[in-house]
Scaffold this motif. Structure first.
Motif, mmCIF file in Angstrom:
data_model
loop_
_atom_site.group_PDB
_atom_site.id
_atom_site.type_symbol
_atom_site.label_atom_id
_atom_site.label_comp_id
_atom_site.label_asym_id
_atom_site.label_seq_id
_atom_site.Cartn_x
_atom_site.Cartn_y
_atom_site.Cartn_z
ATOM 1 N N SER A 22 35.028 63.886 -8.222
ATOM 2 C CA SER A 22 35.069 64.643 -6.978
ATOM 3 C C SER A 22 36.245 65.607 -7.026
ATOM 4 O O SER A 22 37.329 65.248 -7.482
ATOM 5 C CB SER A 22 35.236 63.712 -5.773
ATOM 6 N N GLN A 23 36.025 66.806 -6.547
ATOM 7 C CA GLN A 23 37.057 67.841 -6.499
ATOM 8 C C GLN A 23 37.261 68.204 -5.040
ATOM 9 O O GLN A 23 36.304 68.477 -4.318
ATOM 10 C CB GLN A 23 36.594 69.055 -7.309
ATOM 11 N N LEU A 24 38.505 68.178 -4.579
ATOM 12 C CA LEU A 24 38.837 68.536 -3.203
ATOM 13 C C LEU A 24 39.937 69.584 -3.227
ATOM 14 O O LEU A 24 40.949 69.421 -3.911
ATOM 15 C CB LEU A 24 39.322 67.308 -2.422
ATOM 16 N N ASN A 25 39.733 70.660 -2.490
ATOM 17 C CA ASN A 25 40.736 71.702 -2.363
ATOM 18 C C ASN A 25 40.859 72.045 -0.883
ATOM 19 O O ASN A 25 39.853 72.261 -0.212
ATOM 20 C CB ASN A 25 40.338 72.940 -3.173
ATOM 21 N N PHE A 58 27.051 70.193 -12.334
ATOM 22 C CA PHE A 58 27.209 70.269 -10.883
ATOM 23 C C PHE A 58 26.265 69.263 -10.229
ATOM 24 O O PHE A 58 25.101 69.161 -10.597
ATOM 25 C CB PHE A 58 26.893 71.671 -10.362
ATOM 26 N N ILE A 59 26.762 68.518 -9.240
ATOM 27 C CA ILE A 59 25.940 67.531 -8.551
ATOM 28 C C ILE A 59 25.769 67.872 -7.077
ATOM 29 O O ILE A 59 24.654 67.876 -6.558
ATOM 30 C CB ILE A 59 26.541 66.119 -8.709
ATOM 31 N N TRP A 60 26.861 68.204 -6.386
ATOM 32 C CA TRP A 60 26.807 68.382 -4.933
ATOM 33 C C TRP A 60 28.046 69.128 -4.474
ATOM 34 O O TRP A 60 29.090 69.095 -5.119
ATOM 35 C CB TRP A 60 26.753 66.998 -4.282
ATOM 36 N N SER A 85 33.494 69.143 -3.888
ATOM 37 C CA SER A 85 32.327 69.158 -4.772
ATOM 38 C C SER A 85 32.342 67.936 -5.673
ATOM 39 O O SER A 85 33.357 67.262 -5.818
ATOM 40 C CB SER A 85 32.282 70.442 -5.605
ATOM 41 N N MET A 86 31.198 67.671 -6.286
ATOM 42 C CA MET A 86 31.050 66.520 -7.169
ATOM 43 C C MET A 86 30.469 67.007 -8.500
ATOM 44 O O MET A 86 29.551 67.821 -8.521
ATOM 45 C CB MET A 86 30.123 65.484 -6.538
ATOM 46 N N TRP A 87 31.051 66.473 -9.578
ATOM 47 C CA TRP A 87 30.703 66.920 -10.934
ATOM 48 C C TRP A 87 30.430 65.727 -11.833
ATOM 49 O O TRP A 87 30.980 64.648 -11.625
ATOM 50 C CB TRP A 87 31.846 67.757 -11.500
ATOM 51 N N ALA A 88 29.638 65.953 -12.856
ATOM 52 C CA ALA A 88 29.314 64.896 -13.813
ATOM 53 C C ALA A 88 30.507 64.559 -14.697
ATOM 54 O O ALA A 88 30.657 63.421 -15.132
ATOM 55 C CB ALA A 88 28.113 65.294 -14.677
ATOM 56 N N SER A 89 31.372 65.539 -14.946
ATOM 57 C CA SER A 89 32.529 65.280 -15.811
ATOM 58 C C SER A 89 33.625 66.299 -15.541
ATOM 59 O O SER A 89 33.383 67.367 -14.965
ATOM 60 C CB SER A 89 32.127 65.360 -17.289
#
Length: 111
Positions: A22-25, A58-60, A85-89
């Motif tokens: 998960s990426q948060l900014n 990219f997932i969500w 956002s959510m990523w596979a890696s």
């Protein structure tokens, strides 16, 4: 794809779950959204988001009915923008962040 495995209950049942990144900014806006000095950023939202969504891994991503998250309020403040956002890696996220379309707008963040 990262995998996380564990044992459930007292019986030996192997459970494997996919693990995502998960990426948060959270950013504080320098100008109001309708300010002309902010217009290049606002105009770039749709193309940058479309590029992210079409990126490998990219997932969500967090978005509202306007297809972005600029109207979502956090901490009760109207001057904060959130990007989640959510990523596979990690490699997939890095690839997206280092893409030309993303870098071009990020280079201008000090304006």
């Amino acid at each position: 794809m990262l995998m996380s495995c564990g044992i459930a209950y007292s019986k030996v049942h192997l459970i494997c779950m996919k693990t995502y990144l998960s990426q948060l900014n959270i950013a504080e806006m320098r100008y109001e959204k309708l300010d002309l000095r902010f217009s290049d950023f606002v105009d770039a939202l749709d193309p940058v988001n479309a590029a992210a969504e079409s990126s490998p891994g990219f997932i969500w991503r967090l978005k509202d009915d306007s297809n972005n998250a600029t109207a979502i309020r956090i901490f009760g403040r109207e001057d904060l923008l959130v990007n989640l956002s959510m990523w596979a890696s990690l490699e997939d996220l890095k690839s997206c962040v280092m893409s030309d379309i993303h870098l071009n707008i990020m280079r201008r963040r000090q304006e």
